[in-house]
Write an enzyme that holds these catalytic residues in place. Structure first.
Site, PDB file in Angstrom:
ATOM      1  N   ASN A   1      -7.425   0.194   6.414  1.00 13.30           N
ATOM      2  CA  ASN A   1      -6.047   1.263   6.311  1.00 13.30           C
ATOM      3  C   ASN A   1      -6.489   2.349   4.723  1.00 13.30           C
ATOM      4  O   ASN A   1      -5.267   3.627   4.881  1.00 13.30           O
ATOM      5  CB  ASN A   1      -4.678   1.454   6.320  1.00 13.30           C
ATOM      6  CG  ASN A   1      -3.921   0.415   5.438  1.00 13.30           C
ATOM      7  OD1 ASN A   1      -5.144   0.353   4.514  1.00 13.30           O
ATOM      8  ND2 ASN A   1      -3.115   0.297   5.438  1.00 13.30           N
TER       9      ASN A   1
ATOM     10  N   HIS B   1      -6.235   1.626   1.584  1.00 11.64           N
ATOM     11  CA  HIS B   1      -4.899   1.010   0.452  1.00 11.64           C
ATOM     12  C   HIS B   1      -5.633   0.478  -0.555  1.00 11.64           C
ATOM     13  O   HIS B   1      -6.288  -0.156  -0.051  1.00 11.64           O
ATOM     14  CB  HIS B   1      -3.696   0.388   1.043  1.00 11.64           C
ATOM     15  CG  HIS B   1      -4.042  -1.250   1.347  1.00 11.64           C
ATOM     16  ND1 HIS B   1      -3.589  -1.663   2.351  1.00 11.64           N
ATOM     17  CD2 HIS B   1      -4.986  -2.179   0.844  1.00 11.64           C
ATOM     18  CE1 HIS B   1      -3.463  -3.037   2.322  1.00 11.64           C
ATOM     19  NE2 HIS B   1      -4.994  -3.223   1.406  1.00 11.64           N
TER      20      HIS B   1
HETATM   21  C1  F6R Z   1      -4.848  -7.566  -3.130  1.00 12.70           C
HETATM   22  C2  F6R Z   1      -5.057  -6.447  -2.673  1.00 12.70           C
HETATM   23  C3  F6R Z   1      -5.666  -5.188  -1.082  1.00 12.70           C
HETATM   24  C4  F6R Z   1      -6.884  -6.142  -0.836  1.00 12.70           C
HETATM   25  C5  F6R Z   1      -7.206  -5.550   0.110  1.00 12.70           C
HETATM   26  C6  F6R Z   1      -8.890  -5.889   1.031  1.00 12.70           C
HETATM   27  O1  F6R Z   1      -4.832  -7.809  -4.283  1.00 12.70           O
HETATM   28  O2  F6R Z   1      -4.675  -5.460  -3.573  1.00 12.70           O
HETATM   29  O3  F6R Z   1      -5.784  -4.031  -2.406  1.00 12.70           O
HETATM   30  O4  F6R Z   1      -7.808  -5.558  -1.785  1.00 12.70           O
HETATM   31  O5  F6R Z   1      -6.242  -5.896   1.294  1.00 12.70           O
HETATM   32  O6  F6R Z   1      -8.362  -7.080   0.994  1.00 12.70           O
HETATM   33  P1  F6R Z   1      -9.667  -8.424   1.678  1.00 12.70           P
HETATM   34  O7  F6R Z   1     -10.394  -7.910   1.069  1.00 12.70           O
HETATM   35  O8  F6R Z   1      -9.033  -9.267   2.215  1.00 12.70           O
HETATM   36  O9  F6R Z   1     -10.124  -7.455   2.626  1.00 12.70           O
END
Ligand code: F6R
Length: 243
Positions: free
Chosen positions: A136, A138
């Protein structure tokens, strides 16, 4: 902003490792910002290997993680605390007192947020911040709509973030609904940003973040304004770009 596209996740991770290792070699007392999740896993594995081969050392490195769930037992393997110990800290020569993760169990959580930012400042700020992004848009746990001026704060997680992260828990209901996260401003104050995204499920958010307008609706879009940001993508994550 420099956008680099790689054939696959492995090649992207190799470049991320190269950039981080170069930082550590040049400045052995660097302050690194670290992310959890699937994206940096291979990068961490490669860094561990370089450390085992004594090519790099984390002895003087300090690290600050981006986030942690609220009220999660740090022994729970799904806590970011346990995750970081398991995938990185227990396998490198970092000094235990040199890595920091927000304390989601602090009695006074507002105070914890202030102290976390203060600690980063005391250490001279983050030299290199490793970031992933949610589907999304973030970054850390700054969900769409988060003000760009936030510092470390408590957030309510969005439904799709809870769903995305449920893969690390036994069941959906076990995923905490709140987290403590570095704010947008704290992230933007890092001297260098190393952003990584892989996989087709990130492709739309990547296009919105790096080709769309800068907007709180897509938190990662603020990185367009960072003076030293490198964006590493694999081809699947980049497939919506330039359309
Ligand atoms: C984790 C964090 C999150 C992840 C994001 C992507 O510390 O801050 O913003 O980087 O949710 O997660 P993955 O890499 O599992 O797709």
């Amino acid at each position: 902003m420099k956008i680099l596209i790689f054939e696959n996740y492995e090649k992207m991770s190799k470049e991320a490792t190269r950039i981080i290792a170069a930082q550590i070699l040049r400045y052995p007392d660097s302050v690194l910002g670290l992310a959890t999740g699937s994206t940096p896993m291979l990068t961490y594995k490669r860094l561990i290997r370089l450390c085992e081969e004594e090519i790099i050392s984390f002895k003087k490195i300090k690290t600050f993680n981006l986030d942690e769930y609220l009220k999660i037992d740090i022994k729970n393997p799904a806590s970011y605390h346990a995750f970081m110990e398991e995938v990185l800290f227990n396998k490198i020569d970092i000094d235990e007192k040199n890595w920091y993760i927000p304390n989601g169990n602090a009695e006074d959580i507002d105070k914890e947020c202030i102290l976390y930012d203060k600690k980063i400042k005391e250490m001279g700020g983050i030299d290199l911040m490793l970031l992933g992004m949610g589907s999304n848009g973030h970054i850390a746990f700054n969900e769409p709509g988060t003000s760009f001026s936030t510092r470390t704060h408590v957030v309510d997680l969005e439904e799709n973030t809870i769903r995305d992260n449920s893969r690390f828990f036994d069941k959906l209901e076990d995923v905490p609904t709140q987290a403590i996260t570095l704010g947008m401003r704290s992230i933007m104050e890092s001297k260098q940003i190393l952003f990584m995204a892989s996989g087709a499920n990130k492709a739309k958010a990547i296009r919105d973040a790096f080709e769309g307008p800068i907007s709180v609706d897509v938190p990662a879009s603020i990185l367009q304004l960072h003076p030293n940001a490198t964006i590493l993508l694999d081809e699947a994550a980049a497939m919506e770009l330039g359309r």
